[in-house]
Scaffold this motif. Structure first.
Motif, PDB file in Angstrom:
ATOM      1  N   ALA A 181      48.902  38.390  44.668  1.00  0.00           N
ATOM      2  CA  ALA A 181      47.764  39.279  44.898  1.00  0.00           C
ATOM      3  C   ALA A 181      46.970  39.468  43.614  1.00  0.00           C
ATOM      4  N   VAL A 182      45.640  39.560  43.771  1.00  0.00           N
ATOM      5  CA  VAL A 182      44.776  39.940  42.652  1.00  0.00           C
ATOM      6  C   VAL A 182      43.668  40.820  43.211  1.00  0.00           C
ATOM      7  N   ALA A 183      43.491  41.982  42.595  1.00  0.00           N
ATOM      8  CA  ALA A 183      42.466  42.913  43.069  1.00  0.00           C
ATOM      9  C   ALA A 183      41.146  42.627  42.365  1.00  0.00           C
ATOM     10  N   ILE A 184      40.063  43.034  42.998  1.00  0.00           N
ATOM     11  CA  ILE A 184      38.740  42.874  42.387  1.00  0.00           C
ATOM     12  C   ILE A 184      38.374  44.185  41.710  1.00  0.00           C
ATOM     13  N   CYS A 185      38.120  44.091  40.394  1.00  0.00           N
ATOM     14  CA  CYS A 185      37.806  45.251  39.571  1.00  0.00           C
ATOM     15  C   CYS A 185      36.310  45.185  39.259  1.00  0.00           C
ATOM     16  N   HIS A 186      35.709  46.335  39.007  1.00  0.00           N
ATOM     17  CA  HIS A 186      34.281  46.320  38.678  1.00  0.00           C
ATOM     18  C   HIS A 186      33.997  45.538  37.400  1.00  0.00           C
ATOM     19  N   SER A 187      34.990  45.441  36.513  1.00  0.00           N
ATOM     20  CA  SER A 187      34.788  44.649  35.293  1.00  0.00           C
ATOM     21  C   SER A 187      34.595  43.173  35.626  1.00  0.00           C
ATOM     22  N   ASP A 188      35.309  42.680  36.642  1.00  0.00           N
ATOM     23  CA  ASP A 188      35.119  41.281  37.048  1.00  0.00           C
ATOM     24  C   ASP A 188      33.668  41.064  37.491  1.00  0.00           C
ATOM     25  N   ILE A 189      33.162  42.048  38.243  1.00  0.00           N
ATOM     26  CA  ILE A 189      31.800  41.932  38.776  1.00  0.00           C
ATOM     27  C   ILE A 189      30.780  42.000  37.635  1.00  0.00           C
ATOM     28  N   SER A 190      31.009  42.936  36.689  1.00  0.00           N
ATOM     29  CA  SER A 190      30.083  43.037  35.550  1.00  0.00           C
ATOM     30  C   SER A 190      30.056  41.728  34.760  1.00  0.00           C
TER      31      SER A 190
ATOM     32  N   ASN B  34      33.763  35.925  47.601  1.00  0.00           N
ATOM     33  CA  ASN B  34      32.385  36.417  47.450  1.00  0.00           C
ATOM     34  C   ASN B  34      32.084  37.552  48.429  1.00  0.00           C
ATOM     35  N   GLU B  35      32.657  37.465  49.627  1.00  0.00           N
ATOM     36  CA  GLU B  35      32.500  38.570  50.591  1.00  0.00           C
ATOM     37  C   GLU B  35      33.217  39.817  50.082  1.00  0.00           C
ATOM     38  N   ALA B  36      34.406  39.606  49.515  1.00  0.00           N
ATOM     39  CA  ALA B  36      35.178  40.744  48.997  1.00  0.00           C
ATOM     40  C   ALA B  36      34.423  41.418  47.850  1.00  0.00           C
ATOM     41  N   ILE B  37      33.776  40.598  46.998  1.00  0.00           N
ATOM     42  CA  ILE B  37      32.993  41.152  45.881  1.00  0.00           C
ATOM     43  C   ILE B  37      31.782  41.920  46.429  1.00  0.00           C
ATOM     44  N   ALA B  38      31.107  41.337  47.422  1.00  0.00           N
ATOM     45  CA  ALA B  38      29.938  42.005  48.014  1.00  0.00           C
ATOM     46  C   ALA B  38      30.355  43.347  48.608  1.00  0.00           C
ATOM     47  N   ASP B  39      31.513  43.380  49.241  1.00  0.00           N
ATOM     48  CA  ASP B  39      32.002  44.622  49.839  1.00  0.00           C
ATOM     49  C   ASP B  39      32.303  45.661  48.756  1.00  0.00           C
ATOM     50  N   THR B  40      32.881  45.206  47.626  1.00  0.00           N
ATOM     51  CA  THR B  40      33.181  46.119  46.521  1.00  0.00           C
ATOM     52  C   THR B  40      31.889  46.704  45.949  1.00  0.00           C
ATOM     53  N   LYS B  41      30.826  45.865  45.921  1.00  0.00           N
ATOM     54  CA  LYS B  41      29.557  46.325  45.339  1.00  0.00           C
ATOM     55  C   LYS B  41      28.836  47.343  46.215  1.00  0.00           C
ATOM     56  N   THR B  42      29.260  47.488  47.455  1.00  0.00           N
ATOM     57  CA  THR B  42      28.619  48.501  48.292  1.00  0.00           C
ATOM     58  C   THR B  42      29.000  49.903  47.838  1.00  0.00           C
ATOM     59  N   GLY B  43      29.870  49.983  46.807  1.00  0.00           N
ATOM     60  CA  GLY B  43      30.195  51.298  46.250  1.00  0.00           C
ATOM     61  C   GLY B  43      31.437  51.903  46.871  1.00  0.00           C
ATOM     62  N   SER B  44      32.206  51.068  47.543  1.00  0.00           N
ATOM     63  CA  SER B  44      33.453  51.553  48.139  1.00  0.00           C
ATOM     64  C   SER B  44      34.339  52.188  47.063  1.00  0.00           C
ATOM     65  N   ALA B  45      35.007  53.262  47.417  1.00  0.00           N
ATOM     66  CA  ALA B  45      35.819  53.986  46.437  1.00  0.00           C
ATOM     67  C   ALA B  45      37.062  53.194  46.057  1.00  0.00           C
ATOM     68  N   LYS B  46      37.471  52.294  46.925  1.00  0.00           N
ATOM     69  CA  LYS B  46      38.805  51.722  46.765  1.00  0.00           C
ATOM     70  C   LYS B  46      38.750  50.251  46.374  1.00  0.00           C
ATOM     71  N   ARG B  47      39.921  49.628  46.400  1.00  0.00           N
ATOM     72  CA  ARG B  47      40.051  48.278  45.894  1.00  0.00           C
ATOM     73  C   ARG B  47      40.163  47.244  47.009  1.00  0.00           C
ATOM     74  N   ASN B  48      39.453  46.138  46.858  1.00  0.00           N
ATOM     75  CA  ASN B  48      39.663  44.965  47.687  1.00  0.00           C
ATOM     76  C   ASN B  48      40.631  44.044  46.970  1.00  0.00           C
ATOM     77  N   VAL B  49      41.591  43.510  47.722  1.00  0.00           N
ATOM     78  CA  VAL B  49      42.629  42.685  47.125  1.00  0.00           C
ATOM     79  C   VAL B  49      42.611  41.297  47.752  1.00  0.00           C
ATOM     80  N   ILE B  50      42.637  40.279  46.887  1.00  0.00           N
ATOM     81  CA  ILE B  50      42.795  38.892  47.345  1.00  0.00           C
ATOM     82  C   ILE B  50      44.301  38.648  47.458  1.00  0.00           C
ATOM     83  N   VAL B  51      44.747  38.212  48.630  1.00  0.00           N
ATOM     84  CA  VAL B  51      46.165  37.901  48.794  1.00  0.00           C
ATOM     85  C   VAL B  51      46.308  36.401  49.024  1.00  0.00           C
ATOM     86  N   PHE B  52      47.327  35.827  48.409  1.00  0.00           N
ATOM     87  CA  PHE B  52      47.551  34.389  48.508  1.00  0.00           C
ATOM     88  C   PHE B  52      48.667  34.151  49.536  1.00  0.00           C
ATOM     89  N   GLY B  53      48.427  33.184  50.415  1.00  0.00           N
ATOM     90  CA  GLY B  53      49.403  32.934  51.476  1.00  0.00           C
ATOM     91  C   GLY B  53      50.424  32.001  50.983  1.00  0.00           C
TER      92      GLY B  53
END
Ligand SMILES: [Zn+2]
Ligand SMILES: [Zn+2]
Length: 362
Positions: A37-46, A343-362
């Motif tokens: 798992a790796v979460a998307i942080c606002h620093s990644d987006i910046s 990219n969808e997960a990043i777009a969702d994070t940029k909508t200002g959601s309070a919480k974290r989106n996480v990429i999970v590897f199968g």
């Protein structure tokens, strides 16, 4: 060298590109971690937007957890099969900052452009933040990882490695909050919620959350805020004084990047209070304050990177808190996505959601 899949930034502001890239075997003191798992942080987006510069192409991602799949020479205390969290805190252990107990501000430069990553055709590929965790595997220094229980969910564990240590650590290590003190937390996003639960764990008397969004103030209360103040009010610090019985706070933690929050932060403080600067505004942004006021009433401004944590000391504590039901992690996750959906997960994070989106590897 082996071939793995990674999300590569080739141009600032453009979508990340899923590519096959090359990853070197772990060198001296390094381990290879196969990520769960790796979460998307606002620093990644910046970074991906070019806010702080840096080399391109690059692989971002720094809030990760997985299992050690290879161990380099000179690695001590870790073995293949260990579950670990991976942080961006690459510390040398011997510079004045490291020796003084502050590895988050290690003074030894680290060249991310000549790290373990290369593009498929052998060109340089930056291992951004010494992690490059938007990828199936990472090779990192053993000082960047901490063992976690094998039965701990990796998506929850991933959050610990940046957002949680940054928020909780800022309260405990930077503000050095004592039980019974009052706290204001500006911003109820991923880091803000963790500052709020850090203040609750540290025994704060009252915890005032300040945010633009009524919805986020509601979530803040679930994480331990005792009061909520809308930042859109004309003088929001006045509402905070009211919540704090007419006095300012002993500590105010600024967890957002917006400059007005930095300009206003000292206004929330009691005499002798301290403002902890945690958010990461874009390079070049400036805040203003009146030095004479700070001097006259003994207030302080402190910067805090990654919660001033010592990961080997603080992460096992936070894992215990989670397993005892005293630190919320699962509740911080708003969505789970595949690497292909990044990219969808990043777009969702940029909508200002309070919480974290996480990429999970199968
Ligand atoms: Zn982060
Ligand atoms: Zn160092």
């Amino acid at each position: 060298m082996q071939t793995i899949k990674a999300a590569v930034c080739r141009k600032f502001g453009a979508p990340l590109v899923i590519e096959e890239v090359q990853l070197a075997a772990p060198g001296m003191g390094e381990v290879e971690v196969t990520l769960d798992a790796v979460a998307i942080c606002h620093s990644d987006i910046s970074y991906a937007e070019g806010a702080w510069g840096g080399h391109l192409p690059a692989v971002y991602g720094h809030e990760a957890a997985g299992m050690i799949s290879a161990v380099g020479e000179g690695v001590q205390g870790f073995a293949e099969g260990d579950s670990v969290v991976v942080t961006l805190i690459r510390s040398c252990g011997t510079c004045p900052s490291c020796a003084g107990g502050k590895p988050t501000i290690c003074e030894t430069p680290h060249d991310t452009a000549n790290g373990p990553l290369k593009t498929a055709d052998g060109q340089p590929l930056d291992q951004a933040m010494a992690c490059g965790a938007f990828a199936e595997k990472v090779v990192v220094d053993q000082r960047q990882i901490v063992k976690i229980p094998a039965d701990m969910a990796k998506d929850a564990a991933a959050l610990v490695s940046c957002g949680v240590i940054t928020g909780v650590g800022a309260v405990v290590n930077a503000a050095q909050l004592r039980a019974g003190q009052d706290v204001v937390v500006i911003g109820a996003g991923g880091v803000g919620l963790n500052a709020i639960q850090g203040a609750r764990i540290a025994g704060a008397r009252r915890i005032v959350a300040v945010d633009m969004s009524p919805e986020k103030l509601g979530i803040a209360k679930e994480f331990g805020a005792t009061h909520g103040v809308l930042a859109t009010e004309e003088k929001p610090w006045k509402a905070a004084y009211k919540a704090l019985g007419g006095r300012g706070a002993d500590a105010v933690l600024i967890t957002v990047g917006a400059i007005p929050a930095y300009d206003q932060a000292p206004r929330y403080l009691a005499r002798g209070g301290r403002a902890v600067l945690i958010g990461m505004p874009h390079s070049g942004a400036k805040a203003a304050y009146e030095p004479v006021v700070l001097a006259a009433v003994g207030q302080g401004l402190i910067g805090s990177k990654m919660g001033d944590v010592v990961i080997q000391r603080d992460i096992p504590w936070m894992v215990d808190l989670y397993q005892q039901g005293r630190l919320k992690l699962d509740e911080l996750i708003s969505g789970r996505w595949t690497l292909e959906q990044i990219n969808e997960a990043i777009a969702d994070t940029k909508t200002g959601s309070a919480k974290r989106n996480v990429i999970v590897f199968g």
